[in-house]
Every structure is written in structure tokens, then in C-alpha cells.
Write an enzyme that holds these catalytic residues in place. Structure first.
Site, PDB file in Angstrom:
ATOM      1  N   CYS A  83       0.841  -1.205   0.000  1.00 40.25           N
ATOM      2  CA  CYS A  83       0.000   0.000   0.000  1.00 40.25           C
ATOM      3  C   CYS A  83       0.874   1.253   0.000  1.00 40.25           C
ATOM      4  O   CYS A  83       1.551   1.544   0.989  1.00 40.25           O
ATOM      5  CB  CYS A  83      -0.929  -0.039   1.215  1.00 40.25           C
ATOM      6  SG  CYS A  83      -1.793   1.511   1.525  1.00 40.25           S
ATOM      7  N   CYS A  86      -0.069   3.956   2.591  1.00 38.20           N
ATOM      8  CA  CYS A  86       0.327   3.504   3.934  1.00 38.20           C
ATOM      9  C   CYS A  86       1.761   3.914   4.235  1.00 38.20           C
ATOM     10  O   CYS A  86       2.102   4.215   5.389  1.00 38.20           O
ATOM     11  CB  CYS A  86       0.210   1.985   4.044  1.00 38.20           C
ATOM     12  SG  CYS A  86      -1.467   1.339   3.861  1.00 38.20           S
TER      13      CYS A  86
END
Length: 305
Positions: A83, A86
């Protein structure tokens, strides 16, 4: 900022059964965690060396999240290695947790390794962030958010958890203010504009940017000569504006405000609008909480209408 205990969230669609995550098995040892540098006392009564960031799995959830949340708010960060957002949000949360010095704990949950946790919390996209306070869920947010908004949310979480935390200086503002103080106006402007791009309503950054403009306008002038010129030419708009700038920087903002309000009364058209905007910029330098600004705003309104 809304109270996280009452703000609508995805949990209103159905309660998350935190009891299902409790385990009767002996809790494993807690994993290593980061601690505040220096082991100094921290706000909210947390002890020196208090935990700031931990990695949590389903096996450790009961001890590290549910039990810990009875005394310390726990923020859950659902993330994954693949991600990209993230990789921006997680370091920010880790930094804020370290700043918090143990007043709250960041619990990082890898969704790939802990799919059951992700399912139970109805994680539909990552990054997703929630909080657990006193064993109860509090709503959070999904996706990458501006730092200012995240700080506000964490503040609300702490308030809901009964934690009193001293306000910390925003490092972005500290950097910008230092550039302004040392006279590096270009760096200061860039820093303040960056803050405003992320937090458009940041009053401190607005004031800093207005101060940069003020400093540029008075660069290289002789204050005594500026004031003398303004006294000799009371209807010279440019001279009066510069005199007001000098007065603000010399700590006589009330005189500057009176000077320009009186000038508004004596002018019209474009000149009046120029003076009005200049005066508003000086109000911004002082900030909205300055009592002198409130009085001057009322005087300006009377002069205009």
C-alpha cells in the site's frame, strides 16, 4: 472537533464484536516497542519510557489493544506492505505517537498477515485508522489525511479517553518562524505556504505569511524618516501605509490601526479599498485573538459604513 464516541462511522451499520477477539489463552509477551527519546516524563501522566508504537496480531490483540485501552487510548493503523499511501501515513502516525510520549499508543496491524482482524473491523480499503478507548471502538478515518486533521482527531481521541495533553509546537511552524526570525524571508514564505496548502485555515501560518510581506515592505527603510514623511504628508496614501507598517513592527499596532482607519474616513474609491486591504493584512499579522484587532475592526466598519 467531534467527540469520537458519538461521531457517526461505519460501526453504526453493525457493532464490531470486540469480545470475539478476546482469548482465554495466556497472553504472549508484548513485542518490542518504540519509546520517547530521553525517557523524560510525558504529558497525561504516562511514565518515562512508555510504549509509543507496537505491532499487533490477532494473538496479541487482547493484551496489546483491549487491555491496554483500559488505561491508554490505542490507535489502530491497518496497513500493508504493498500500500503506497500507507508508506506515507504510517511514518506520520509513528512520529505523532512518539511526540505523544505514551499518552496514546499506535498499534500497527498488517492486514495481509491478520485478515480476520481486517474482516472483523470491516476494513474496506487501506490505510484505515480507528481508535479503541476503554475497550470500546471509536470511529476513525480512511486514506491519507493532512497532518493537521490527524492531529485534531488524535486530540479528540485523547479527550474522549480522559487524557490531558499539553499542546506541542507544530514543527512546521517552528521551522517557518525560525526562518522569519533569521531574516530568510524566501524560506519563511515557502514554509508558510506549504503549511497553508495542507491546512488552509491555519491562522498561525496566515499570520506568518502576512508578517513576511510586512518585513519585505519595510526592508531597508529608516523608521524615523518614514514617520516624519507621513506626518508631513497626511493625505499621501503610500506614505501612511508605510508608516503604519513601521508602527506595527515597533510594537505600536494600535497607532497603526488608528492611522489607517482615519485615512479610510478621508478617502474614497480605489484609495479607500487599498487602505482597507492593507489594514486587514496588518490584522492578520496580529492574529484574530488580539484585543486591539477587535476594536480596530469595529472602528473600520464604522468608517466604511
Amino acid at each position: 472537533m467531534s467527540d469520537p464516541r458519538t461521531t457517526p462511522s461505519i460501526f453504526t451499520r453493525g457493532a464490531v464484536d470486540l469480545g470475539a477477539l478476546r482469548s482465554a489463552a495466556p497472553a504472549p509477551a508484548r513485542p518490542a516497542a518504540t519509546t520517547p527519546a530521553g525517557g523524560q516524563p510525558v504529558p497525561g501522566g504516562a511514565a518515562p519510557g512508555a510504549v509509543a508504537v507496537i505491532d499487533v496480531t490477532e494473538a496479541t490483540f487482547q493484551t496489546e489493544v483491549l487491555e491496554r485501552s483500559m488505561t491508554t487510548p490505542v490507535v489502530l493503523d491497518f496497513w500493508a506492505e504493498w500500500c503506497q499511501p500507507c508508506k506515507q501515513l504510517s511514518p506520520l502516525l509513528e512520529r505523532l505517537a512518539a511526540e505523544g510520549g505514551g499518552s496514546w499508543v499506535l498499534a500497527k496491524i498488517d492486514v495481509d498477515a491478520n485478515q480476520r482482524l481486517a474482516q472483523m473491523f470491516r476494513v474496506q480499503s487501506i490505510p484505515t485508522v480507528y481508535a479503541v478507548i476503554g475497550g470500546q471502538m471509536a470511529p476513525g478515518f480512511a486514506g491519507l489525511q493532512p497532518e493537521s486533521q490527524i492531529r485534531q482527531w488524535i486530540g479528540a481521541v485523547l479527550q474522549a479517553g480522559g487524557v490531558t495533553v499539553e499542546e506541542t509546537e507544530d514543527p512546521r511552524l517552528t521551522e517557518a518562524d525560525e526562518a522569519l526570525i533569521t531574516g530568510d524571508l524566501d524560506a519563511a514564505e515557502q514554509a508558510y505556504r506549504k503549511i497553508l496548502a495542507e491546512s488552509p485555515a491555519d491562522a498561525s501560518a496566515e499570520a506568518g505569511l502576512a508578517h513576511v510581506s510586512l518585513a519585505r515592505r519595510v526592508a531597508g527603510v529608516n523608521p524615523a524618516q518614514v514617520l516624519a514623511d507621513a506626518q508631513a504628508s497626511p493625505d499621501d496614501v503610500a506614505a501612511q501605509l508605510l508608516a503604519a507598517d513601521v508602527e506595527v513592527l515597533s510594537g505600536q499596532a494600535d497607532l497603526a490601526y488608528t492611522r489607517l482607519v482615519d485615512l479610510v474616513r478621508r478617502t474614497a474609491g480605489d484609495d479607500r479599498e487599498t487602505i482597507r486591504k492593507h489594514l486587514l493584512s496588518l490584522f492578520t499579522v496580529a492574529g484574530p485573538d488580539d484585543p486591539a484587532v477587535g476594536s480596530a475592526r469595529r472602528a473600520l466598519a464604522n468608517a466604511l459604513f
